[in-house]
Design an enzyme around this catalytic site. Structure first.
Site, PDB file in Angstrom:
ATOM      1  CG  ASP A 132     -37.460 -28.477  41.494  1.00  0.00           C
ATOM      2  OD1 ASP A 132     -37.006 -28.419  40.311  1.00  0.00           O
ATOM      3  OD2 ASP A 132     -38.858 -28.032  41.652  1.00  0.00           O
ATOM      4  CG  ASP A 136     -41.801 -24.109  45.643  1.00  0.00           C
ATOM      5  OD1 ASP A 136     -42.382 -23.797  46.545  1.00  0.00           O
ATOM      6  OD2 ASP A 136     -42.112 -23.856  44.432  1.00  0.00           O
ATOM      7  CG  ASN A 140     -38.304 -23.891  42.931  1.00  0.00           C
ATOM      8  OD1 ASN A 140     -39.508 -23.669  42.971  1.00  0.00           O
ATOM      9  ND2 ASN A 140     -37.929 -25.097  42.403  1.00  0.00           N
TER      10      ASN A 140
END
EC number: 2.7.1.95
Length: 272
Positions: free
Chosen positions: A189, A209, A194
């Site tokens: 991701d 994350d 992030n």
């Protein structure tokens, strides 16, 4: 009231005047808390989300030993109804909080951070997120009519859910071959929220994350980073410069545009 009781029971007790402060409900539905001194975060998941949060706990714990720059696990607990993950904070601010000019200055460091991640020995990583797993996730989201249409390209927003995978299905065998030849540790991701950056030095301090971290085609990460560049820099010259930095750092002289487009089409179908 019952939920508040459960929250207090599951969040670790803090010394002195410290307290847990609600930050937000994440896209996953997990509740996110920040310790009042800024030194730690806590994620609280309900029953249906416990396996996913446990996966994030295991991945966070593994990556913390790889010297990449990531959070340390401070506490993990679960019951039948709730689970709680507490991690240290990665210093800095989210890359999404930077101005386009500052983000461009930070971009070489960010690109280098993902190169370091992708260079970790694949045999050392116990987690996988291979293409067939990602496609299965997308099929499940579609079957539950849970596609978040806000994540789709404008051209796809009115497409019936059951047809969203059709344009990329014929490519899957080729993408599996490419994945087998280029399997690396991916974040999964790789979006600006992030990625953490020191706002003074504009050096990337780490990534957060990690619930989707695992062995995958590096283009899973590169596609999302490419998509982010197009959203961040309206100036085409700046966007092109960022892309050149990204692919030069990855030792990719000519990026495979169809491969990038494939993963950009697939990723929005996996959230739901």
């Amino acid at each position: 009231m019952a939920l508040q009781v459960q929250v207090q029971e599951l969040l670790p007790k803090l010394p002195g005047n410290l307290e847990w402060q609600m930050v937000n409900d994440g896209e996953s539905g997990d509740m996110v808390f920040r310790r009042s001194d800024g030194a730690a975060f806590a994620k609280l998941a309900r029953a249906s989300r416990i396996p996913a949060l446990e996966g994030e706990y295991l991945r966070t714990d593994w990556l913390s030993g790889q010297q990449i720059g990531s959070a340390q696990v401070q506490d993990w607990s679960k019951t039948d109804q709730y689970a709680c993950l507490v991690t240290s904070c990665v210093s800095g601010v989210s890359a999404s909080a930077l101005s386009p000019a500052d983000l461009l200055k930070a971009w070489p460091s960010i690109a280098e951070k993902f190169w370091q991640l992708h260079q970790l020995p694949s045999e050392s990583c116990p987690f996988e997120r291979r293409l067939l797993q990602v496609v299965a996730t997308a099929e499940d989201v579609i079957s539950r009519n849970a596609v978040n249409r806000d994540f789709l390209d404008d051209a796809d927003k009115d497409t019936p859910a059951e047809k969203l995978l059709d344009p990329i299905r014929p490519q899957i065998p080729l993408r599996i071959e490419q994945e087998t030849a280029d399997l690396v540790v991916c974040h999964g991701d790789a979006c600006m929220p992030n990625i953490m950056v020191d706002p003074k030095t504009l050096v990337c301090t780490g990534i957060i994350d990690l619930g989707r971290l695992g062995l995958a085609d590096r283009y899973q990460d590169l596609a999302l980073m490419t998509g982010n560049t197009r959203e961040t820099w309206q100036d085409e010259r700046q966007a092109e410069k960022a892309l050149q930095i990204l692919f030069k750092t990855q030792n990719i002289p000519i990026p495979d545009l169809e491969r990038l487009a494939f993963y950009l089409k697939l990723d929005p179908l996996t959230w739901g």
